[in-house]
Scaffold this motif. Structure first.
Motif, PDB file in Angstrom:
ATOM      1  N   GLY A  89      31.406  -4.768   6.200  1.00  0.00           N
ATOM      2  CA  GLY A  89      31.362  -5.846   5.216  1.00  0.00           C
ATOM      3  C   GLY A  89      31.323  -7.231   5.826  1.00  0.00           C
ATOM      4  O   GLY A  89      30.947  -8.199   5.163  1.00  0.00           O
ATOM      5  N   GLN A 113      29.350  -7.965   8.297  1.00  0.00           N
ATOM      6  CA  GLN A 113      27.972  -8.179   8.750  1.00  0.00           C
ATOM      7  C   GLN A 113      27.115  -8.631   7.566  1.00  0.00           C
ATOM      8  O   GLN A 113      26.365  -7.862   6.982  1.00  0.00           O
ATOM      9  N   THR A 114      27.257  -9.885   7.204  1.00  0.00           N
ATOM     10  CA  THR A 114      26.642 -10.364   5.975  1.00  0.00           C
ATOM     11  C   THR A 114      26.002 -11.725   6.171  1.00  0.00           C
ATOM     12  O   THR A 114      26.396 -12.494   7.047  1.00  0.00           O
ATOM     13  N   GLY A 117      17.525  -6.970   0.225  1.00  0.00           N
ATOM     14  CA  GLY A 117      18.630  -6.984   1.178  1.00  0.00           C
ATOM     15  C   GLY A 117      18.197  -6.507   2.548  1.00  0.00           C
ATOM     16  O   GLY A 117      17.121  -5.924   2.725  1.00  0.00           O
ATOM     17  N   VAL A 174      21.820  -2.969   7.291  1.00  0.00           N
ATOM     18  CA  VAL A 174      22.864  -3.174   8.300  1.00  0.00           C
ATOM     19  C   VAL A 174      23.444  -1.858   8.789  1.00  0.00           C
ATOM     20  O   VAL A 174      24.214  -1.834   9.747  1.00  0.00           O
ATOM     21  N   ASP A 182      22.674  -5.260   3.052  1.00  0.00           N
ATOM     22  CA  ASP A 182      23.446  -6.482   2.847  1.00  0.00           C
ATOM     23  C   ASP A 182      22.656  -7.442   1.983  1.00  0.00           C
ATOM     24  O   ASP A 182      21.490  -7.737   2.254  1.00  0.00           O
ATOM     25  N   GLN A 219      27.223  -5.852  -0.637  1.00  0.00           N
ATOM     26  CA  GLN A 219      26.433  -4.794  -0.014  1.00  0.00           C
ATOM     27  C   GLN A 219      26.325  -3.604  -0.955  1.00  0.00           C
ATOM     28  O   GLN A 219      27.164  -3.403  -1.834  1.00  0.00           O
TER      29      GLN A 219
END
Length: 439
Positions: free
Chosen positions: A282, A284-285, A344, A347, A362, A368
């Motif tokens: 989470g 990695q956004t 999106g 990831v 993401d 996500q």
């Protein structure tokens, strides 16, 4: 003979004295200054920031140490220490807790001398300097969004400003922190969740902001909490299911020979591990939204299980476990095309424990979507998918009894109700109208 023996002894004594004098001179006249280590080395500090200081001198020994705060033309003593002969190491602490110091730039200076005869007996001197800014005031927080209608297990979005550069900010709900992200306009956006297990009326969300000096402020904001009741379901764990599904997990728990015991470890331990992995993913956004409009539901897919269903597991008529279903299960035909629910970036695309082959997209701000139990997927990491683009095919990998899609919406790794994000009215009132504030 006696005189010769006495002469030899006198010569030996003289040589010993000479060696001691040479050693003492080199020892006391050494040129290496003391070593000083200060931590932390921040750019900002408060009066309560604790600094740890270490001094070492391996030659002649430590003599004196002085710590000053210099602000403008004024010098303030923070610490002073004189050492007895033979002291080679020292550790101590100090703070900036002096009333005369004002918020703003200052410099910490550390002076440390040794007992060397260098510089006419004044010794070697070390001077360590640290420029920083003294900041004693927590940041001010201004909430920009007025309406926050929060459902248990649901999502929220808030926009706010802070009065200074900060280290971190976001929304706290219970003990869960959901970070805020600064936009080009200077406004911060924070997507947050009301976890399904928390009462949204009793657990008031609040904004937290911490500046670079470590000053913190929390503020609450207006909201309306809606309690929800989630479905309770019963699942039978048959021997046929165990024989079909559990061998794929044997390598992860090689000591478990009984398939039911293996299932329970997977359903408890591996599930818990996977939830921790989702929290890590989470982070990695994107700091700004990537999604485009309302999220789409898989076409032709019939619901099998809902979000936050409380499941009781039975084996041979006895209760063996209880867990909560954190997504929705959708099924149509075997090996059905699975579509990206919105724009999106990929990831994650790999095997993820109970989820089997899974893809995570993401959508920015910590939002996500997870697509699990896939038979296969070949979308590469980092690829940007558009809404409705095929990302794989349904399957029954992981802890699945039949071909279907397990779909989750997550905010900073916390599962939330996907139904909200499929609802055009909810997304317009709770998401899109608020995003207009930062444009």
């Amino acid at each position: 003979m006696a005189m010769k023996r006495g002469s030899r002894l006198l010569l030996l004594f003289f040589l010993i004295l000479l060696g001691a004098a040479v050693f003492g001179y080199r020892h006391l006249a050494e040129k290496k200054p003391p070593e000083v280590t200060l931590s932390p080395l921040p750019s900002h500090a408060t009066r309560q920031t604790v600094f740890t200081l270490q001094a070492q001198e391996s030659g002649s020994g430590l003599q004196e140490l002085l710590v000053q705060a210099v602000q403008g033309e004024k010098e303030f003593s923070l610490l002073q220490q004189a050492f007895e002969p033979g002291r080679f190491e020292w550790n101590g602490e100090f703070t900036l807790d002096r009333a005369e110091l004002q918020d703003g730039p200052l410099e910490i200076r550390v002076f440390c001398s040794d007992r060397s005869w260098t510089d006419w007996g004044n010794g070697n001197l070390t001077l360590f300097r640290l420029p920083l800014i003294l900041d004693t005031q927590p940041p001010q927080i201004s909430v920009l969004t007025r309406s926050h209608n929060l459902n248990q297990g649901g999502s929220g979005l808030i926009a706010y400003r802070v009065s200074e550069e900060i280290e971190t900010s976001g929304v706290m709900v219970g003990d869960r922190f959901f970070p805020g992200y600064r936009q080009d306009s200077g406004v911060y956006l924070a997507l947050f969740a009301v976890p399904y297990q928390l009462d949204p009326v009793q657990n008031r969300p609040r904004i937290l902001a911490r500046d670079q000096a470590g000053n913190e402020r929390e503020v609450t904001f207006p909201f309306h909490g809606n309690r929800k009741t989630f479905k309770r379901d019963s699942l039978n764990i048959s021997q046929g299911f165990l024989d079909l599904v559990m061998p794929q997990f044997q390598a992860q728990f090689p000591d478990e020979k009984n398939l039911l015991d293996l299932y329970l470890r997977v359903n408890r331990e591996l599930r818990s591990q996977n939830l921790s992995e989702l929290l890590a993913l989470g982070t990695q956004t994107s700091p700004s939204p990537l999604w485009d409009g309302v999220f789409i539901r898989q076409p032709r897919a019939a619901p099998r299980a809902g979000f936050a269903d409380h499941r009781t597991y039975y084996h041979q008529g006895e209760i063996v476990d209880e867990q909560v279903h954190t997504g929705v299960d959708l099924a149509s035909v075997a090996l059905d095309d699975i579509l990206a629910s919105n724009r999106g970036r990929v990831v994650f695309n790999d095997v993820l424990g109970i989820y089997g082959q899974a893809v995570i997209l993401d959508h920015g701000l910590g939002l996500q979507t997870l697509y699990a139990h896939l038979s296969h997927s070949d979308v590469p990491l980092g690829k940007m998918l558009e809404k409705g683009q095929v990302l794989g095919a349904s399957g029954m990998t992981g802890l699945a009894a039949g071909d279907h899609l397990h779909f989750e919406v997550l905010i900073s790794g916390q599962a939330v109700n996907p139904v909200e994000w499929w609802d055009p009215s909810w997304t317009e009132n709770n998401i899109f109208q608020k995003l207009e504030l930062v444009r």
